[in-house]
Design an enzyme around this catalytic site. Structure first.
Site, PDB file in Angstrom:
ATOM      1  N   PHE A   1       0.834  -1.199   0.000  1.00 22.93           N
ATOM      2  CA  PHE A   1       0.000   0.000   0.000  1.00 22.93           C
ATOM      3  C   PHE A   1       0.876   1.259   0.000  1.00 22.93           C
ATOM      4  O   PHE A   1       0.663   2.190  -0.791  1.00 22.93           O
ATOM      5  CB  PHE A   1      -0.936  -0.011   1.213  1.00 22.93           C
ATOM      6  CG  PHE A   1      -1.747   1.234   1.364  1.00 22.93           C
ATOM      7  CD1 PHE A   1      -2.846   1.467   0.553  1.00 22.93           C
ATOM      8  CD2 PHE A   1      -1.408   2.189   2.313  1.00 22.93           C
ATOM      9  CE1 PHE A   1      -3.604   2.630   0.686  1.00 22.93           C
ATOM     10  CE2 PHE A   1      -2.151   3.349   2.460  1.00 22.93           C
ATOM     11  CZ  PHE A   1      -3.253   3.568   1.636  1.00 22.93           C
TER      12      PHE A   1
ATOM     13  N   THR B   1       3.943  -5.711  12.480  1.00 25.39           N
ATOM     14  CA  THR B   1       4.890  -6.571  11.767  1.00 25.39           C
ATOM     15  C   THR B   1       5.754  -5.778  10.784  1.00 25.39           C
ATOM     16  O   THR B   1       6.919  -6.124  10.576  1.00 25.39           O
ATOM     17  CB  THR B   1       4.171  -7.722  11.038  1.00 25.39           C
ATOM     18  OG1 THR B   1       3.151  -7.183  10.200  1.00 25.39           O
ATOM     19  CG2 THR B   1       3.572  -8.709  12.018  1.00 25.39           C
ATOM     20  N   GLY B   2       5.220  -4.736  10.197  1.00 29.42           N
ATOM     21  CA  GLY B   2       6.024  -3.907   9.295  1.00 29.42           C
ATOM     22  C   GLY B   2       7.137  -3.181  10.033  1.00 29.42           C
ATOM     23  O   GLY B   2       8.267  -3.092   9.541  1.00 29.42           O
ATOM     24  N   ASP B   3       6.830  -2.691  11.222  1.00 28.60           N
ATOM     25  CA  ASP B   3       7.849  -2.034  12.037  1.00 28.60           C
ATOM     26  C   ASP B   3       8.912  -3.037  12.477  1.00 28.60           C
ATOM     27  O   ASP B   3      10.112  -2.735  12.462  1.00 28.60           O
ATOM     28  CB  ASP B   3       7.218  -1.378  13.267  1.00 28.60           C
ATOM     29  CG  ASP B   3       6.286  -0.242  12.907  1.00 28.60           C
ATOM     30  OD1 ASP B   3       6.519   0.419  11.879  1.00 28.60           O
ATOM     31  OD2 ASP B   3       5.316  -0.008  13.648  1.00 28.60           O
TER      32      ASP B   3
END
Length: 157
Positions: free
Chosen positions: A22, A95-97
């Protein structure tokens, strides 16, 4: 609020960026990133904005709904690669961090005197970050399954 020009001002200063699909679509100024072709095009668009290494951390390909795919590129070597990994059911905040932290920690353990990242180090860091997150999510799911029925994480009813 952040000024609209912030990405244009900051991306040329970055060595590595780690957007999800995104975010990559927003930064690249294109449409949805849900095919391999769109992911590869987004990598090129993001490199044009300045970063040496671009890692799109998780793309849910239309053709592979049970997996996620990482797409990455390394400008200096003009190389691109992808890593497919299992998609867990559910929603996992952060989870992205965690991915960005693990990736950058692994990259930071290599030679930082030049602030340049070589392709083998980038590939290894991506593999390590995905493997670690996979293990963390497995442990999280196992823990949740071990709770008595009706128990919520955090002890709240």
């Amino acid at each position: 609020t952040c000024p609209r020009r912030t990405p244009a001002a900051l991306l040329p200063l970055a060595d590595v960026i780690t957007p999800n699909a995104f975010e990559a679509a927003l930064l690249a100024g294109g449409g949805q990133v849900s095919t391999a072709a769109a992911a590869l095009a987004a990598l090129d668009s993001l490199h044009a904005l300045g970063p040496d290494c671009v890692v799109i951390s998780s793309v849910e390909l239309d053709s592979r709904p049970s997996t996620l795919t990482l797409f990455a590129s390394h400008a200096k070597s003009k190389s691109k690669f992808c890593i497919e990994f299992p998609k867990f059911e559910g929603s996992f905040t952060g989870t992205g961090d965690l991915f960005a932290a693990l990736l950058l920690a692994r990259l930071g353990s290599s030679d930082t005197s030049t602030c340049k990242i070589d392709l083998p180090s980038l590939i290894y860091a991506c593999e390590h970050a995905i493997s670690t997150i996979h293990n963390v999510l497995n442990e999280t799911i196992d823990y949740i399954k071990s709770l008595p029925p009706g128990t919520l994480v955090g002890g709240k009813a």
